[in-house]
Design a protein around this motif. Structure first.
Motif, PDB file in Angstrom:
ATOM      1  N   MET A   1      -8.801   6.582  -6.689  1.00  0.00           N
ATOM      2  CA  MET A   1      -8.587   5.332  -5.958  1.00  0.00           C
ATOM      3  C   MET A   1      -7.786   5.635  -4.695  1.00  0.00           C
ATOM      4  N   SER A   2      -8.162   4.982  -3.658  1.00  0.00           N
ATOM      5  CA  SER A   2      -7.529   5.168  -2.358  1.00  0.00           C
ATOM      6  C   SER A   2      -6.099   4.647  -2.349  1.00  0.00           C
ATOM      7  N   GLY A   3      -5.305   5.217  -1.476  1.00  0.00           N
ATOM      8  CA  GLY A   3      -3.951   4.741  -1.281  1.00  0.00           C
ATOM      9  C   GLY A   3      -3.844   3.793  -0.106  1.00  0.00           C
ATOM     10  N   LEU A   4      -4.985   3.395   0.474  1.00  0.00           N
ATOM     11  CA  LEU A   4      -4.952   2.507   1.630  1.00  0.00           C
ATOM     12  C   LEU A   4      -4.638   1.086   1.189  1.00  0.00           C
ATOM     13  N   LYS A   5      -3.621   0.512   1.841  1.00  0.00           N
ATOM     14  CA  LYS A   5      -3.173  -0.832   1.477  1.00  0.00           C
ATOM     15  C   LYS A   5      -2.834  -1.605   2.738  1.00  0.00           C
ATOM     16  N   LEU A   6      -3.115  -2.886   2.712  1.00  0.00           N
ATOM     17  CA  LEU A   6      -2.673  -3.755   3.791  1.00  0.00           C
ATOM     18  C   LEU A   6      -1.191  -4.034   3.612  1.00  0.00           C
ATOM     19  N   PRO A   7      -0.482  -4.269   4.702  1.00  0.00           N
ATOM     20  CA  PRO A   7       0.940  -4.582   4.586  1.00  0.00           C
ATOM     21  C   PRO A   7       1.134  -5.990   4.020  1.00  0.00           C
ATOM     22  N   PRO A   8       2.335  -6.306   3.559  1.00  0.00           N
ATOM     23  CA  PRO A   8       2.602  -7.647   3.031  1.00  0.00           C
ATOM     24  C   PRO A   8       2.476  -8.735   4.103  1.00  0.00           C
ATOM     25  N   ARG A   9       2.755  -8.370   5.357  1.00  0.00           N
ATOM     26  CA  ARG A   9       2.703  -9.336   6.457  1.00  0.00           C
ATOM     27  C   ARG A   9       1.739  -8.826   7.517  1.00  0.00           C
ATOM     28  N   LEU A  10       0.820  -9.694   7.916  1.00  0.00           N
ATOM     29  CA  LEU A  10      -0.149  -9.315   8.936  1.00  0.00           C
ATOM     30  C   LEU A  10      -0.440 -10.536   9.803  1.00  0.00           C
ATOM     31  N   ARG A  11       0.367 -10.658  10.841  1.00  0.00           N
ATOM     32  CA  ARG A  11       0.246 -11.782  11.772  1.00  0.00           C
ATOM     33  C   ARG A  11       0.029 -11.245  13.177  1.00  0.00           C
ATOM     34  N   MET A  12      -0.283 -12.143  14.084  1.00  0.00           N
ATOM     35  CA  MET A  12      -0.623 -11.786  15.455  1.00  0.00           C
ATOM     36  C   MET A  12       0.401 -10.838  16.080  1.00  0.00           C
ATOM     37  N   ASP A  13       1.682 -11.084  15.859  1.00  0.00           N
ATOM     38  CA  ASP A  13       2.726 -10.278  16.504  1.00  0.00           C
ATOM     39  C   ASP A  13       2.773  -8.830  16.002  1.00  0.00           C
ATOM     40  N   GLY A  14       2.177  -8.553  14.852  1.00  0.00           N
ATOM     41  CA  GLY A  14       2.221  -7.187  14.337  1.00  0.00           C
ATOM     42  C   GLY A  14       0.856  -6.568  14.106  1.00  0.00           C
ATOM     43  N   ALA A  15      -0.205  -7.296  14.447  1.00  0.00           N
ATOM     44  CA  ALA A  15      -1.559  -6.821  14.149  1.00  0.00           C
ATOM     45  C   ALA A  15      -1.903  -5.549  14.916  1.00  0.00           C
ATOM     46  N   ARG A  16      -1.527  -5.472  16.176  1.00  0.00           N
ATOM     47  CA  ARG A  16      -1.865  -4.283  16.966  1.00  0.00           C
ATOM     48  C   ARG A  16      -1.173  -3.048  16.402  1.00  0.00           C
ATOM     49  N   ALA A  17       0.089  -3.171  16.060  1.00  0.00           N
ATOM     50  CA  ALA A  17       0.824  -2.041  15.475  1.00  0.00           C
ATOM     51  C   ALA A  17       0.226  -1.659  14.123  1.00  0.00           C
ATOM     52  N   ALA A  18      -0.165  -2.654  13.336  1.00  0.00           N
ATOM     53  CA  ALA A  18      -0.769  -2.372  12.030  1.00  0.00           C
ATOM     54  C   ALA A  18      -2.083  -1.617  12.208  1.00  0.00           C
ATOM     55  N   TRP A  19      -2.889  -2.019  13.193  1.00  0.00           N
ATOM     56  CA  TRP A  19      -4.163  -1.335  13.428  1.00  0.00           C
ATOM     57  C   TRP A  19      -3.923   0.085  13.929  1.00  0.00           C
ATOM     58  N   THR A  20      -2.957   0.262  14.803  1.00  0.00           N
ATOM     59  CA  THR A  20      -2.635   1.593  15.323  1.00  0.00           C
ATOM     60  C   THR A  20      -2.256   2.530  14.183  1.00  0.00           C
ATOM     61  N   GLN A  21      -1.574   2.017  13.192  1.00  0.00           N
ATOM     62  CA  GLN A  21      -1.178   2.821  12.036  1.00  0.00           C
ATOM     63  C   GLN A  21      -2.339   3.002  11.054  1.00  0.00           C
ATOM     64  N   MET A  22      -3.127   1.959  10.874  1.00  0.00           N
ATOM     65  CA  MET A  22      -4.161   1.991   9.855  1.00  0.00           C
ATOM     66  C   MET A  22      -5.423   2.732  10.290  1.00  0.00           C
ATOM     67  N   SER A  23      -5.798   2.650  11.536  1.00  0.00           N
ATOM     68  CA  SER A  23      -7.058   3.221  12.006  1.00  0.00           C
ATOM     69  C   SER A  23      -7.212   4.712  11.697  1.00  0.00           C
ATOM     70  N   PRO A  24      -6.231   5.569  12.019  1.00  0.00           N
ATOM     71  CA  PRO A  24      -6.394   6.993  11.692  1.00  0.00           C
ATOM     72  C   PRO A  24      -6.471   7.241  10.177  1.00  0.00           C
ATOM     73  N   ALA A  25      -5.713   6.479   9.395  1.00  0.00           N
ATOM     74  CA  ALA A  25      -5.743   6.639   7.938  1.00  0.00           C
ATOM     75  C   ALA A  25      -7.105   6.223   7.394  1.00  0.00           C
ATOM     76  N   LEU A  26      -7.656   5.171   7.953  1.00  0.00           N
ATOM     77  CA  LEU A  26      -8.971   4.703   7.545  1.00  0.00           C
ATOM     78  C   LEU A  26     -10.049   5.720   7.903  1.00  0.00           C
ATOM     79  N   ARG A  27      -9.954   6.289   9.088  1.00  0.00           N
ATOM     80  CA  ARG A  27     -10.909   7.305   9.539  1.00  0.00           C
ATOM     81  C   ARG A  27     -10.855   8.528   8.604  1.00  0.00           C
ATOM     82  N   ALA A  28      -9.642   8.959   8.259  1.00  0.00           N
ATOM     83  CA  ALA A  28      -9.477  10.112   7.368  1.00  0.00           C
ATOM     84  C   ALA A  28      -9.994   9.799   5.972  1.00  0.00           C
ATOM     85  N   GLU A  29      -9.725   8.604   5.481  1.00  0.00           N
ATOM     86  CA  GLU A  29     -10.193   8.207   4.154  1.00  0.00           C
ATOM     87  C   GLU A  29     -11.721   8.176   4.122  1.00  0.00           C
ATOM     88  N   ALA A  30     -12.343   7.641   5.167  1.00  0.00           N
ATOM     89  CA  ALA A  30     -13.804   7.590   5.227  1.00  0.00           C
ATOM     90  C   ALA A  30     -14.381   9.003   5.215  1.00  0.00           C
TER      91      ALA A  30
END
Length: 105
Positions: free
Chosen positions: A1-30
């Motif tokens: 099972m993957s360790g990829l998880k969404l954060p507890p909070r995902l709102r407009m003010d933090g979405a860009r930072a969340a994507w910047t962090q998540m995108s490389p992890a998602l690419r590696a997981e794929a």
């Protein structure tokens, strides 16, 4: 099972930072999933509690990124409110496969 998880909070003010962090992890997981002859990249939404429509944007970006690599995003444990928000915005079918009717009627 993957360790990829969404954060507890995902709102407009933090979405860009969340994507910047998540995108490389998602690419590696794929890449790992595909190397193991799999097709589904699993992402847990179990801890997601505080979100707005920017969460949908991030999830659509994640699904597109997986698709570009030849994989499918599988969102696990999505809160009912997130599913309802996706339905209201008309993107639920892009994030979750339609429910199949039960066999036999």
């Amino acid at each position: 099972m993957s360790g990829l998880k969404l954060p507890p909070r995902l709102r407009m003010d933090g979405a860009r930072a969340a994507w910047t962090q998540m995108s490389p992890a998602l690419r590696a997981e794929a890449a790992q999933v595909l190397a193991a002859a799999g097709r589904e990249v699993r992402l847990s939404a179990a801890s997601l509690k505080d979100f707005d429509s920017s969460a949908l944007s991030l999830l659509l970006s994640a699904a597109r990124q997986c698709s570009e690599q030849g994989a499918t995003l599988k969102l696990d444990d999505a809160p009912d409110k997130l599913r309802e928000l996706a339905r209201v915005y008309g993107v639920a079918e892009l994030l979750w496969a339609p429910q199949q009717p039960a066999a036999g009627g």
